[in-house]
Scaffold this active site. Sequence first.
Site, PDB file in Angstrom:
ATOM      1  N   LYS A  53      26.788 -31.616  39.753  1.00  0.00           N
ATOM      2  CA  LYS A  53      25.733 -30.864  39.090  1.00  0.00           C
ATOM      3  C   LYS A  53      26.013 -30.638  37.662  1.00  0.00           C
ATOM      4  O   LYS A  53      27.099 -30.166  37.515  1.00  0.00           O
ATOM      5  CB  LYS A  53      25.058 -29.967  39.878  1.00  0.00           C
TER       6      LYS A  53
HETATM    7  N1  GLU Z   1      18.231 -33.489  41.025  1.00  0.00           N
HETATM    8  C1  GLU Z   1      17.864 -34.180  42.110  1.00  0.00           C
HETATM    9  C2  GLU Z   1      18.346 -33.614  43.355  1.00  0.00           C
HETATM   10  O1  GLU Z   1      18.695 -32.250  43.216  1.00  0.00           O
HETATM   11  C3  GLU Z   1      18.284 -35.796  42.185  1.00  0.00           C
HETATM   12  C4  GLU Z   1      19.858 -35.903  41.864  1.00  0.00           C
HETATM   13  C5  GLU Z   1      20.139 -37.509  41.747  1.00  0.00           C
HETATM   14  O2  GLU Z   1      19.206 -38.406  41.757  1.00  0.00           O
HETATM   15  O3  GLU Z   1      21.316 -37.801  41.581  1.00  0.00           O
HETATM   16  O4  GLU Z   1      18.581 -34.042  44.562  1.00  0.00           O
END
Ligand code: GLU
Length: 413
Positions: free
Chosen positions: A106
């Site tokens: 993240k």
């Molecule tokens: N931000 C989204 C999540 O928390 C999508 C992450 C992604 O598609 O890699 O799952």
Amino acid sequence: MAKESSSTNPTSVAYKKAVLKLGLKKNIGRALEIPDRELTVEVPFRRDNGEIDSVIGYRVQHNNTRGPFKGGIRYHQHVDIEEVRSLATLMTWKTALLDIPYGGGKGGIAVNPSNYSKTELERMSRRFFRGIDPIIGVNIDIPAPDVNTNAQVMSWFMDEYSQIHGYSPAIVTGKPIELGGSEGREAATGKGTAIITRETAEKWGIELNNAEVVIQGFGNVGSYAAKFLDEYGCKIIAVSDVSGGLYDPNGLDIKSLFEYNSKNRTIDGFKQGKKITNQELLALKCDFLIPAALGSAINKSNVNSIKCKAIIEAANGPVTGYAADSLWSRKIAIIPDILTNAGGVTVSYFEWVQNLQQFKWTEDDVNMKLEDKMVKSFDEVFSIKQKNKVPMRIASFMVAIDRVANAYNLREG
Ligand code: GLU
């Protein structure tokens, strides 16, 4: 909002309980909890008035035992290393739970994007991507949108990376269709949320037709969840965004509200519904309460006012550990984030596969595969829940941790 102590962080609480239930060896449990790598970068960029500004960005790579690190990048003034670390960890369990070949990561920038112009955001985004360039890659770490980032930001990321490494659409997901984005990606998290709500209704014996639904947050996730639940025949009685909430016990006209919000980027000023505050909205009596905004929305201070039958966690970490325990004792079900909102990363995976193969799937292909993945994961979690008599969150973590631990043992053995 003041943070509750880390002992009530729902991810670490659930992790510890699931590790215990699985009987995982202590050293493995510890190894899987620690992030592999954390990077903090200073991001200098020029304001439109010529002055230099500077913000702090992060990328945390939690675990890549089952595949490349995967997860979004958020822009928000409350972003800090602790939050990014916790969200990166959540991604490892989310990708494992859905059984897609990724680990978890993240990123984020500690910034309020509404204070900046589009050109300033572009310079900031490009500079941030250059900052994390040494640790990302098409088979290493693949970012995506999250809170306050979107397909436009992904285009800047992709372009910046491609200028250094050559044309590389697979470096980020959530791109516009014109740049290799996938059909169905924009709606995927909301669609997945609606599918999980439908499955919950069936297992919990709640009639889906006319079920009363309250949605906190009308961004990408909340608005699409409302759209699909409306199509399933649910009655969406209240929604909110940063401007406040709208309530109509007879059900809001979601088709018009969706259009209004797409045009105006707010629900404020919509013709229908009584104005209510976010706190009043959370306290409404309903079948399904769907928090689809930021973390810790349901916490010690408001948990006693919750009156729904089930909480469907469309946001990441919207219910604190303290609140979750209190809801469990009142027999209010919580369907956890790593299951509910996994539609986004699942279609991100489909997008990445299409990019690697330089091949395009139809929207029906994508939606069929998404439906299969979500239902299969829901069923798996539900049967572990029944067998072990644990909440859905612990059952989800048990499925996910078991998958990562098995892969870890095979690789490290
Ligand atoms: N931000 C989204 C999540 O928390 C999508 C992450 C992604 O598609 O890699 O799952």
